[in-house]
Write a protein that holds these residues in place. Structure first.
Motif, short mmCIF file in Angstrom:
data_model
loop_
_atom_site.label_atom_id
_atom_site.label_comp_id
_atom_site.label_asym_id
_atom_site.label_seq_id
_atom_site.Cartn_x
_atom_site.Cartn_y
_atom_site.Cartn_z
N ARG A 1 -2.03 -3.20 1.93
CA ARG A 1 -2.44 -3.22 3.79
C ARG A 1 -3.04 -4.73 4.20
NH1 ARG A 1 -3.07 1.76 5.32
NH2 ARG A 1 -3.19 3.36 3.37
N TYR A 2 -3.24 -5.05 4.75
CA TYR A 2 -4.25 -6.47 5.78
C TYR A 2 -5.39 -5.22 6.10
CZ TYR A 2 -5.59 -10.24 8.62
OH TYR A 2 -6.62 -11.19 9.18
N ARG A 3 -6.38 -5.83 6.04
CA ARG A 3 -7.87 -5.50 6.44
C ARG A 3 -7.39 -3.52 6.20
NH1 ARG A 3 -9.10 -8.35 12.60
NH2 ARG A 3 -9.14 -9.92 11.31
N THR A 4 -7.84 -3.14 7.11
CA THR A 4 -7.43 -1.55 6.21
C THR A 4 -6.81 -0.81 6.83
OG1 THR A 4 -9.23 -0.42 8.16
CG2 THR A 4 -10.46 -1.00 6.44
N ASN A 5 -5.58 -1.26 8.27
CA ASN A 5 -5.22 -0.13 9.03
C ASN A 5 -3.07 -0.79 8.73
OD1 ASN A 5 -5.49 -1.95 10.76
ND2 ASN A 5 -6.12 -0.93 12.31
N ILE A 6 -3.22 -2.13 8.95
CA ILE A 6 -1.77 -3.16 8.64
C ILE A 6 -1.20 -2.74 7.35
CG2 ILE A 6 -1.01 -4.66 9.59
CD1 ILE A 6 -2.86 -5.39 11.14
N ILE A 7 -0.14 -1.71 6.88
CA ILE A 7 0.89 -1.71 6.04
C ILE A 7 1.49 -2.51 6.25
CG2 ILE A 7 2.34 -0.20 4.68
CD1 ILE A 7 0.16 2.11 5.86
N LEU A 8 1.37 -3.58 5.33
CA LEU A 8 2.28 -4.71 4.97
C LEU A 8 3.91 -4.40 3.89
CD1 LEU A 8 -0.43 -7.59 4.06
CD2 LEU A 8 1.19 -7.61 6.58
N LEU A 9 3.11 -3.34 3.45
CA LEU A 9 4.43 -2.80 2.40
C LEU A 9 3.59 -1.75 1.97
CD1 LEU A 9 5.70 -4.24 -0.63
CD2 LEU A 9 5.28 -2.12 -0.72
N ARG A 10 4.64 -0.47 1.89
CA ARG A 10 4.50 0.86 1.24
C ARG A 10 5.48 1.54 0.52
NH1 ARG A 10 4.17 4.12 5.66
NH2 ARG A 10 6.01 4.77 5.26
N TYR A 11 5.25 1.61 -0.79
CA TYR A 11 6.66 2.39 -1.54
C TYR A 11 5.97 3.73 -1.86
CZ TYR A 11 9.19 3.49 -5.19
OH TYR A 11 9.74 4.73 -5.95
N ASP A 12 7.64 4.09 -1.22
CA ASP A 12 7.39 6.21 -1.42
C ASP A 12 8.16 6.11 -2.39
OD1 ASP A 12 5.63 6.17 1.50
OD2 ASP A 12 7.74 6.34 2.16
N SER A 13 8.40 7.06 -3.13
CA SER A 13 9.20 7.42 -4.30
C SER A 13 10.10 7.92 -4.22
CB SER A 13 7.98 8.12 -5.70
OG SER A 13 7.13 9.15 -5.08
N CYS A 14 9.39 9.33 -2.91
CA CYS A 14 10.50 10.23 -2.62
C CYS A 14 10.45 10.76 -1.28
CB CYS A 14 10.91 11.72 -3.71
SG CYS A 14 9.39 12.04 -2.93
N GLY A 15 11.61 11.60 -0.51
CA GLY A 15 11.12 11.82 0.54
C GLY A 15 12.37 11.67 1.80
N ARG A 16 11.91 12.00 3.16
CA ARG A 16 13.07 10.97 4.39
C ARG A 16 12.75 10.42 4.80
NH1 ARG A 16 17.34 16.02 5.34
NH2 ARG A 16 17.85 16.72 3.49
N HIS A 17 13.38 9.52 5.23
CA HIS A 17 12.63 9.12 6.64
C HIS A 17 14.12 8.10 7.27
CE1 HIS A 17 10.54 5.72 8.57
NE2 HIS A 17 11.50 4.46 8.48
N PRO B 1 13.44 7.10 -3.12
CA PRO B 1 12.72 6.14 -3.67
C PRO B 1 13.01 5.23 -2.50
CG PRO B 1 13.73 7.03 -4.99
CD PRO B 1 14.49 7.80 -4.24
N HIS B 2 12.09 4.48 -1.50
CA HIS B 2 12.25 3.68 -0.48
C HIS B 2 10.91 2.60 0.03
CE1 HIS B 2 11.90 7.14 1.96
NE2 HIS B 2 10.74 6.62 2.76
N VAL B 3 11.51 1.65 0.30
CA VAL B 3 10.20 0.81 0.85
C VAL B 3 10.10 0.18 2.26
CG1 VAL B 3 11.93 -1.37 -0.04
CG2 VAL B 3 8.64 -1.52 -0.07
N HIS B 4 8.70 0.47 2.61
CA HIS B 4 8.52 0.27 4.05
C HIS B 4 7.82 -1.86 4.39
CE1 HIS B 4 9.00 3.92 6.02
NE2 HIS B 4 9.23 4.37 4.91
N LEU B 5 8.46 -2.30 4.76
CA LEU B 5 8.42 -3.78 4.81
C LEU B 5 7.62 -4.02 6.47
CD1 LEU B 5 10.82 -5.48 3.02
CD2 LEU B 5 8.86 -4.95 1.86
#
Length: 103
Positions: free
Chosen positions: A23-39, A50-54
């Motif tokens: 994260r940048y500061r506390t609330n801006i997610i620059l990268l998130r890796y999720d090991s499982c789940g739907r998106h 597994p997927h990654v949010h950029l």
């Protein structure tokens, strides 16, 4: 002065479910890796597993990408491998170690 945070979350009931966040500061997610789940992405494409949010301007972290976007080749990588690839992708110099067993 810029502040970047790196955090880890693990499911209590479903322990194979975990997330890494940069994260940048506390609330801006620059990268998130999720090991499982739907998106489902805004364009209707989606992921199950597994997927990654950029971060993307205008979409923040709402768009998911395949894990190969950060250099992961296997469909079900180990947590240590994911951490290593995230550190390399985001230029974290001192990557923390993970103790994978209780021994």
């Amino acid at each position: 002065r810029d502040i970047f945070l790196f955090d880890f979350w693990r499911g209590a009931i479903q322990i194979e479910k975990y997330t890494y966040n940069k994260r940048y500061r506390t609330n801006i997610i620059l990268l998130r890796y999720d090991s499982c789940g739907r998106h489902t992405n805004p364009d209707g494409s989606g992921f199950n597993g597994p997927h990654v949010h950029l971060y993307r301007v205008g979409y923040e972290d709402r768009i998911a990408f395949p894990i190969k976007a950060i250099g992961l080749d296997r469909g079900d990588p180990q947590m240590e491998e994911v951490l290593e690839k995230i550190c390399k992708y985001t230029n974290i110099v001192k990557c923390p170690e993970i103790q994978s067993s209780l021994s």
